[in-house]
Scaffold this motif. Sequence first.
Motif, short mmCIF file in Angstrom:
data_model
loop_
_atom_site.label_atom_id
_atom_site.label_comp_id
_atom_site.label_asym_id
_atom_site.label_seq_id
_atom_site.Cartn_x
_atom_site.Cartn_y
_atom_site.Cartn_z
N SER B 64 -9.75 26.03 94.32
CA SER B 64 -10.45 25.69 95.56
C SER B 64 -11.65 26.61 95.81
CB SER B 64 -9.49 25.78 96.75
OG SER B 64 -9.09 27.12 96.93
N GLY B 65 -11.81 27.61 94.96
CA GLY B 65 -12.95 28.52 95.11
C GLY B 65 -12.59 29.82 95.81
N GLN B 66 -11.32 29.95 96.19
CA GLN B 66 -10.93 31.18 96.89
C GLN B 66 -10.65 32.30 95.90
OE1 GLN B 66 -8.16 30.77 100.02
NE2 GLN B 66 -8.92 28.79 100.67
N GLN B 67 -10.97 33.51 96.32
CA GLN B 67 -10.79 34.65 95.44
C GLN B 67 -9.30 34.86 95.15
OE1 GLN B 67 -12.34 38.30 96.99
NE2 GLN B 67 -11.59 39.50 95.25
N ARG B 68 -9.00 35.09 93.88
CA ARG B 68 -7.60 35.32 93.51
C ARG B 68 -7.23 36.78 93.74
NH1 ARG B 68 -6.53 33.36 87.58
NH2 ARG B 68 -4.59 34.45 88.04
N ASN B 69 -6.02 36.97 94.28
CA ASN B 69 -5.54 38.34 94.49
C ASN B 69 -4.18 38.58 93.82
OD1 ASN B 69 -7.67 39.30 96.20
ND2 ASN B 69 -6.88 37.93 97.79
N ASP B 70 -3.76 37.58 93.03
CA ASP B 70 -2.44 37.73 92.40
C ASP B 70 -2.52 38.70 91.21
OD1 ASP B 70 -2.73 35.69 89.83
OD2 ASP B 70 -3.94 35.11 91.57
N GLN B 71 -1.37 38.97 90.63
CA GLN B 71 -1.31 39.96 89.55
C GLN B 71 -2.03 39.51 88.27
OE1 GLN B 71 2.86 40.91 89.07
NE2 GLN B 71 2.68 42.68 90.45
N GLY B 72 -2.12 38.19 88.09
CA GLY B 72 -2.72 37.69 86.84
C GLY B 72 -4.22 37.51 86.92
N CYS B 73 -4.84 38.00 88.00
CA CYS B 73 -6.29 37.77 88.13
C CYS B 73 -7.09 38.90 87.47
CB CYS B 73 -6.69 37.64 89.60
SG CYS B 73 -6.65 39.18 90.52
N ALA B 74 -8.33 38.59 87.17
CA ALA B 74 -9.28 39.56 86.60
C ALA B 74 -8.71 40.29 85.39
CB ALA B 74 -9.71 40.57 87.68
N ILE B 75 -8.13 39.52 84.50
CA ILE B 75 -7.53 40.15 83.31
C ILE B 75 -8.45 40.07 82.09
CG2 ILE B 75 -5.11 39.86 84.01
CD1 ILE B 75 -5.09 37.31 82.24
N LEU B 76 -9.49 39.26 82.18
CA LEU B 76 -10.37 39.12 81.01
C LEU B 76 -11.15 40.41 80.77
CD1 LEU B 76 -11.88 35.51 81.45
CD2 LEU B 76 -10.19 36.26 79.77
N GLU B 77 -11.19 40.81 79.52
CA GLU B 77 -11.94 42.02 79.15
C GLU B 77 -13.41 41.65 78.92
OE1 GLU B 77 -10.83 45.15 78.97
OE2 GLU B 77 -8.89 44.43 79.71
N PRO B 78 -14.32 42.62 79.11
CA PRO B 78 -15.75 42.33 78.93
C PRO B 78 -16.09 41.61 77.61
CG PRO B 78 -15.50 44.48 79.92
CD PRO B 78 -14.12 43.98 79.63
N THR B 142 -33.22 47.45 80.25
CA THR B 142 -32.95 48.89 80.33
C THR B 142 -31.80 49.30 79.42
OG1 THR B 142 -31.55 48.46 82.25
CG2 THR B 142 -33.82 49.13 82.70
N GLY B 143 -31.36 48.37 78.58
CA GLY B 143 -30.31 48.70 77.59
C GLY B 143 -28.93 48.83 78.21
N LYS B 144 -28.71 48.23 79.39
CA LYS B 144 -27.41 48.34 80.05
C LYS B 144 -26.70 46.99 80.14
CE LYS B 144 -28.96 52.24 82.83
NZ LYS B 144 -29.50 52.66 84.11
N LEU B 145 -27.08 46.09 79.23
CA LEU B 145 -26.54 44.73 79.31
C LEU B 145 -25.02 44.69 79.16
CD1 LEU B 145 -27.17 41.73 79.56
CD2 LEU B 145 -27.48 41.64 77.10
N ALA B 146 -24.51 45.46 78.21
CA ALA B 146 -23.07 45.42 77.94
C ALA B 146 -22.26 45.75 79.20
CB ALA B 146 -22.72 46.38 76.82
N GLY B 147 -22.73 46.73 79.96
CA GLY B 147 -22.01 47.13 81.18
C GLY B 147 -22.18 46.12 82.30
N ALA B 148 -23.38 45.51 82.38
CA ALA B 148 -23.67 44.61 83.51
C ALA B 148 -23.13 43.21 83.27
CB ALA B 148 -25.18 44.55 83.73
N PHE B 149 -22.99 42.82 82.02
CA PHE B 149 -22.66 41.43 81.74
C PHE B 149 -21.35 40.94 82.37
CE2 PHE B 149 -21.34 37.73 79.42
CZ PHE B 149 -22.51 37.01 79.30
N PRO B 150 -20.24 41.71 82.23
CA PRO B 150 -19.00 41.20 82.82
C PRO B 150 -19.12 40.95 84.33
CG PRO B 150 -18.57 43.05 81.39
CD PRO B 150 -20.05 42.98 81.55
N MET B 151 -19.86 41.83 85.00
CA MET B 151 -19.97 41.70 86.46
C MET B 151 -20.85 40.50 86.85
SD MET B 151 -20.95 44.66 89.18
CE MET B 151 -22.48 45.09 88.43
N TYR B 152 -22.11 40.52 86.39
CA TYR B 152 -23.05 39.47 86.78
C TYR B 152 -22.75 38.15 86.06
CZ TYR B 152 -25.66 43.25 88.95
OH TYR B 152 -26.02 44.30 89.72
N GLY B 153 -22.38 38.23 84.80
CA GLY B 153 -22.11 37.02 84.03
C GLY B 153 -20.93 36.26 84.60
N GLN B 154 -19.87 36.99 84.97
CA GLN B 154 -18.69 36.32 85.52
C GLN B 154 -19.00 35.72 86.90
OE1 GLN B 154 -15.07 38.70 85.57
NE2 GLN B 154 -13.86 36.84 85.27
#
Lengths: 260, 186
Positions: B64-78, B142-154
């Motif tokens: 439904s678009g609501q943020q997940r807060n359960d234990q299985g959320c945000a488990i994907l690695e960069p 600025t050579g910081k793509l690897a760090g920024a990608f998981p945040m902005y890309g997701q």
Amino acid sequence: MHLTGLDLLFWAAGLGAHLVLLCVLLIRRRFRVFPIFTTFILANVVRTLALYLVEVYGNKASYFYTYWSLAILDTVLQLSVVYEMYSLTFRPLGIWARDLRGSFVWLVAGSIVVAIGLTWLATPHARLWMQVVVIKGSFFSSACMSELFVGMIALSVKAGLPWKTHVARISQGLGVYSIIDVLIEAGHSYFGVNRNTQMYTTLSHFRMTAYLCCVAFWIVMLSKDAKGTRKLPESLRGQLILLQGNVDLQLERVRARRQS
Amino acid sequence: MIDRADIFIGAVAIFVGSLIAIAVYYYRRARNSTQNDWDSLLSRLMRVDRSSIAEVALDVIDESGQQRNDQGCAILEPPEIWKLLGGMEGVEALESNSRVLIDLAFYLQQRYPEALVVAEQLRLSAREIEWQVGRLRGAAETGKLAGAFPMYGQRAAAAYYLMTQRLLDLYEQGDPPRLAALQKAL
């Protein structure tokens, strides 16, 4: 002040064209959507009549002050028309589109800086300092107006916000006229009014012709109805209201996620 | 010798030429987008792996678009997010598609102007995606793509996922015959 037959013709044509446009705005009820634009046209009618009366019954000084006071009012109203067109385009839901607020600031600031730069470069030849101020002021005003209208086109397309039919027509007319006016005011500055004012007068006649064409365009376009639209079925309206509630909620969630 | 008046005339010529060029360019773009028909709009969509995007998006939000807060959320690695979205090229494809989706919503809005509210929300979502991709481009420079990608890309993937869901909802209600074509294209 000596007025030639051509001057009087332009004067009469301007008054007539504005009166016709005012009738169109009133009869077709366009004044409800465009109150500032209607005021701008009404002010032009009043201005023409006032200047005629001062010319006939007043003296040179009173004409001078009346003319320039009303010219300042005209500039303020033109800028207000720009605001009205922006408002009708960039406030689709009654508030300014939040993704464009920063762009507005850059656009206005950039337009003023560029117009100031160009105006600074202008070196009109004139006998009186007042004439220099008038020529430079007119150039600055037309440069700003043209930038704001072109900026409006660019921003609306970039952001994906469509123009309503009559907003597009008013903006196109004023935008094209503003660009022509930049060239004419640049000519005024280049040729100046030092010895011979013939070139200044000829350019002014060109400007009036361009403006009359613009008013004629508005008369034709505003007398026509906008494209017909289809009525939204009641069932779909209810579903859209529900969907909108969900969309608002979802966006808030995504933003909360971003900030966390 | 060139004097200031000549420089002024040259500057005005460049200024007016630039204004006309900008106005013509954007006017043509506006005209093209209003003349688009359904098929030409769909043909502009770039191929993206919808199931991968859904996987990345549903890692942080629910259906439904609501943020997940359960234990299985945000488990994907960069590295997984990077791979699922197809790297920078994949995110740019999302950005490109988001522009097309706006045109699709605009298409419906032309037929039913009262759908303006939803179309506006879709437009704002597309602008959010553009913003996220802009941050990613800045990070790449600025050579910081690897760090920024998981945040902005997701986030871009989540916004894209929600937007496509909204659009499908909209067409389901407003234009069912064309829903199948849209589902296939997305």
